[in-house]
Design a protein around this motif. Structure first.
Motif, short mmCIF file in Angstrom:
data_model
loop_
_atom_site.label_atom_id
_atom_site.label_comp_id
_atom_site.label_asym_id
_atom_site.label_seq_id
_atom_site.Cartn_x
_atom_site.Cartn_y
_atom_site.Cartn_z
N ARG A 1 0.67 -1.32 -0.06
CA ARG A 1 -0.07 0.65 -0.41
C ARG A 1 0.62 1.12 -0.48
O ARG A 1 0.99 1.75 0.36
N ASP A 2 1.88 1.06 -1.42
CA ASP A 2 2.07 2.23 -0.86
C ASP A 2 2.33 3.31 -0.97
O ASP A 2 2.79 4.55 -0.79
N LEU A 3 0.98 4.46 -1.71
CA LEU A 3 0.15 5.53 -2.19
C LEU A 3 -0.45 5.52 -0.19
O LEU A 3 -0.05 6.98 -0.21
N GLU A 4 -0.99 4.96 0.03
CA GLU A 4 -0.90 5.26 1.32
C GLU A 4 -0.09 5.86 2.37
O GLU A 4 -0.26 6.39 3.44
N ALA A 5 1.52 4.41 2.19
CA ALA A 5 2.30 5.24 3.02
C ALA A 5 3.23 6.57 2.61
O ALA A 5 3.46 7.29 3.40
N VAL A 6 2.54 6.66 1.65
CA VAL A 6 3.77 8.58 0.99
C VAL A 6 2.41 9.21 1.34
O VAL A 6 3.21 10.36 2.49
N GLU A 7 1.26 9.17 1.44
CA GLU A 7 0.17 10.23 2.28
C GLU A 7 0.34 10.03 3.37
O GLU A 7 0.29 10.93 3.99
N LEU A 8 0.92 8.77 4.37
CA LEU A 8 0.94 9.03 5.41
C LEU A 8 2.33 9.72 6.25
O LEU A 8 1.91 10.38 7.38
#
Length: 772
Positions: A159-166
């Protein structure tokens, strides 16, 4: 003495009164059962913590399972819970993590932020990012470790996009990310596949106080390697002042995975020669993978010796990689022996050797290994079933595929979408299209991979027109196309010369941001080239920032050649060579085709002999077919026959048809007769061979042979294969053949043809009858 003695009773009284008052303020003495429960509670917490510190995680969890529900008199300490969540993380045991979380919720002591962070880490390591996110959102207090645990968990679970958003949330909250947060978000950036995002993260790391940390630098090496920016990865690696084993391992793995196998092996040798770090199982895994990719057994055997020297050949990871390397090099006995030396092969080990053998299409050996796996007591998972199905690659393994299908139904794995997609792919490879489509229609649960697989099936079975029917169904079901879907549509457009749809797919890719994807970009160029739109194909090619991919070069070279622009094709090939791009087999098909079309026989033969000597491209049937066509067009038919005799494989119909067509052009009866006989030996019902040979006999005046051949065609019931054409009406592609009545509106079509015939007769035309 007397005076002192007189004051003594008063003093004693005063002291006794003070003591009585103090005793009344103390709690009542503990009863024996309460004291015993506290001692038992302390003992249990000490035992569990001690087992975890000794890394005896399974025993610690078994002790936890034997406990009664928490109560005020018997509960676990926060430190004990932390140790147990660490055990769940190491064992990747999600059921235990969830049970432990419920046990903690029932405990009288509420968890603090530190314990919450341990739970977040456990859920991330156990593959439950949704559980981690629910807990994270409900946490009353968060610190930097909380954010880092969530970023790391999302990155580890794709869930790479969520990691960047976090990570952006960390920056907005005013916290300063440390090396662990930076390293995790950099790894997430590599998973998204966006080079520009990767560069931005690199810049952010340089500005950050933690950017120079080795954890961040190692993550940057991995990120650039995964983004196919191996030069940037090497630059970051060289700038790391004090490299550790992870630094070396990241760079070696990057070289190995991106096709720089020799560089990976040289770097492995350099690390050992430095004498600073000893290689671990992951270094050997990358080394074995590099040896397997280039197929050099000698290098693999040397690596095997080093692995044994360091005592790692019985390690699960190194042993699996070693076994896989031998399997890919075709040394099956060595592969089995290497696998047998693994002390306790687990499910991952078995899946590894099964995948190694299945990648070679060795269905019999795979089934035997699967039987051994079941006998050893290891239970298969969905990956096991998919490995078995991958071994079924042709009609000869269709029955085995059906057996695996039955087994998956029996064990309940058929309901797994990934297994269902693998079954669909198996039916695509091992049977005709109708069987694969029937399976697809019977499948209840489908995802985008299922639809992409059925699109691929249509293309493999040469039914590109069916692709557009399925695309309409996908649109009706609101599926969002990915790069695989778009590439399938572009392939169908190229096969049907459907330029209008190719333009629409190009526009759609720009709208959804997929035009930067290498696969889509190359597919658009290939489609434009095959549809004759070489102008737009060349424009897209020139607009590319990164021209290091061989595919667009090959597409343009072949496109120019097939459309008769031999000069442009060969000029582009020369430009490609000067740019340092290594040509592949498709490139040389285009070059040889260009030479054939303009009659550059000697130059074509030079390129044919050069391709293996200088670029390591082993000649295939396509290349040999181009050479035969090259010689035959120039009338060098005897040389073409000699070339066929010297080929390393049996000639096919296409090669003999090239000879036969040239014999008609150059009126060579003897070689034409031999070519036709060879075609009919392969396919006795081939109508083209009869027709071409008849034309040769007629043009050379061999009327007796002509009559004999016509009589043979009638006696063998040989009929000319019907031609096929298609037309697009209101967005639908309609396919027609001669005397075809399969179209749902065929009655109206034939009625219209009759009316047109009558109108043509009224207009004084004298056509041949349109209808049989």
């Amino acid at each position: 003495m007397t005076a002192g003695f007189k004051h003594c009773p008063r003093l004693l009284f005063s002291t006794s009164a003070t003591a009585s008052s103090s005793l009344r303020s103390l709690p009542p003495p503990l009863s024996a059962p309460t004291l015993k429960s506290q001692q038992q509670q302390q003992q249990i917490n000490d035992v569990i913590s001690s087992l975890c510190k000794q890394k005896r995680y399974r025993e610690a969890l078994r002790t936890f399972h034997s406990l009664p529900p928490p109560s005020p008199h018997l509960h676990l300490y926060p430190s004990t819970y932390a140790h147990l969540f660490l055990a769940c993380s190491h064992l990747r045991s999600l059921p235990d993590a969830r049970l432990l979380h419920r046990h903690l919720a029932a405990s009288p002591a509420p968890p603090d932020v530190v314990l919450h962070n341990h739970i977040l880490n456990a859920y991330g390591k156990c593959g439950a990012p949704d559980d981690a996110r629910r807990l994270f959102d409900a946490m009353p207090d968060r610190n930097l470790v909380s954010w880092t645990s969530m970023i790391s968990g999302c990155s580890q679970n794709g869930r790479d996009l969520e990691a960047v958003e976090l990570y952006l949330g960390v920056l907005r909250s005013g916290l300063h990310p440390d090396q662990f947060a930076l390293g995790s978000v950099v790894r997430a950036g590599s998973g998204l596949g966006h080079v520009e995002l990767g560069k931005q993260l690199h810049c952010h790391a340089l500005k950050s106080a933690s950017g120079a940390d080795r954890i961040v630098q190692n993550a940057l090496v991995t990120m650039y390697a995964r983004l196919d920016r191996i030069d940037d990865a090497a630059t970051v690696f060289e700038r790391i002042a004090e490299k550790d084993v992870i630094s070396w391992g990241s760079m070696i793995a990057g070289f190995s995975k991106q096709g720089y196998e020799l560089e990976a092996l040289h770097l492995f040798k350099e690390m050992i020669s430095s004498g600073v770090h000893c290689p671990n199982e992951f270094h050997f895994g990358s080394g074995f993978s590099a040896c397997g990719n280039i197929g050099v057994t000698e290098y693999g055997e040397q690596m095997h010796g080093l692995c044994a020297k360091f005592g790692l050949q019985s390690n699960e990871f190194a042993g699996c990689s070693l076994s896989d390397m031998y399997a890919r090099c075709g040394m099956l006995d060595c592969a089995k022996k290497a696998f047998s030396e693994i002390e306790m092969p687990d499910l991952v080990s078995w899946n590894s050797i099964l995948c190694g053998f299945s990648s070679l299409g060795l269905s019999n050996e795979v089934m035997l290994l699967f039987s051994e796996m079941r006998d050893s007591g290891v239970q298969p998972d969905d990956i096991t079933i998919r490995c078995l199905l991958c071994a079924c690659t042709g009609c000869d393994s269709f029955q085995k595929g059906q057996l695996i299908h039955s087994y998956s139904v029996k064990t309940g794995w058929k309901t797994n979408i990934a297994v269902s997609n693998a079954l669909l792919m198996m039916y695509t490879k091992c049977s005709d299209l109708s069987v694969a489509l029937n399976f697809f229609e019977d499948t209840r649960d489908r995802d985008l991979v299922s639809w992409n697989t059925v699109l691929s099936a249509c293309l493999q079975h040469r039914r590109p027109e069916e692709v557009f029917s399925f695309i309409k169904l996908m649109q009706n079901l609101d599926y969002r196309f990915d790069q695989i879907t778009l590439n399938a549509i572009l392939s169908a457009c190229a096969d049907l010369a459907y330029l209008e749809m190719g333009n629409q797919v190009h526009a759609y890719s720009m709208k959804v941001g997929l035009e930067v994807d290498i696969m889509v970009r190359n597919g658009v160029i290939d489609t434009y080239a095959k549809c004759g739109n070489l102008g737009d194909a060349r424009k897209l090619f020139e607009l590319m920032d990164d021209k290091y991919d061989v595919f667009p070069w090959s597409s343009l070279i072949l496109g120019y050649a097939q459309l008769g622009y031999a000069k442009e094709s060969l000029e582009l090939f020369m430009c490609m060579q000067s740019s340092g791009i290594k040509p592949n087999h498709v490139t040389y098909v285009g070059v040889l085709t260009a030479c054939s079309h303009v009659g550059l026989v000697d130059k074509g033969l030079y390129y044919y002999h050069m391709m293996e000597a200088e670029h390591g491209v082993v000649p295939t049937r396509e290349h040999c077919s181009c050479v035969i066509d090259l010689l035959a067009r120039d009338g060098r038919l005897t040389e073409a026959e000699i070339f066929i005799d010297q080929m390393p494989f049996e000639p096919d119909i296409v090669m003999w048809k090239s000879i036969l067509a040239a014999c008609r052009m150059h009126n060579n009866v003897d070689i034409g007769r031999r070519a036709a006989e060879n075609i009919l030996d392969i396919d006795p019902q081939n109508s083209a061979a009869y027709v071409l040979l008849c034309n040769i006999y007629a043009s050379s005046g061999h009327w007796d042979d002509f009559a004999r051949l016509r009589k043979m065609m009638k006696s063998n019931c040989v009929k000319k294969s019907p031609g096929k054409s298609w037309i697009k009406v209101k967005g639908n592609v309609h396919v027609f053949m001669v005397e075809d009545r399969s179209h749902p509106e065929s009655r109206g079509i034939y009625e219209m043809l009759e009316l047109l015939e009558l109108e043509m007769l009224d207009a004084s035309y004298d056509p041949k009858p349109l209808l049989a």
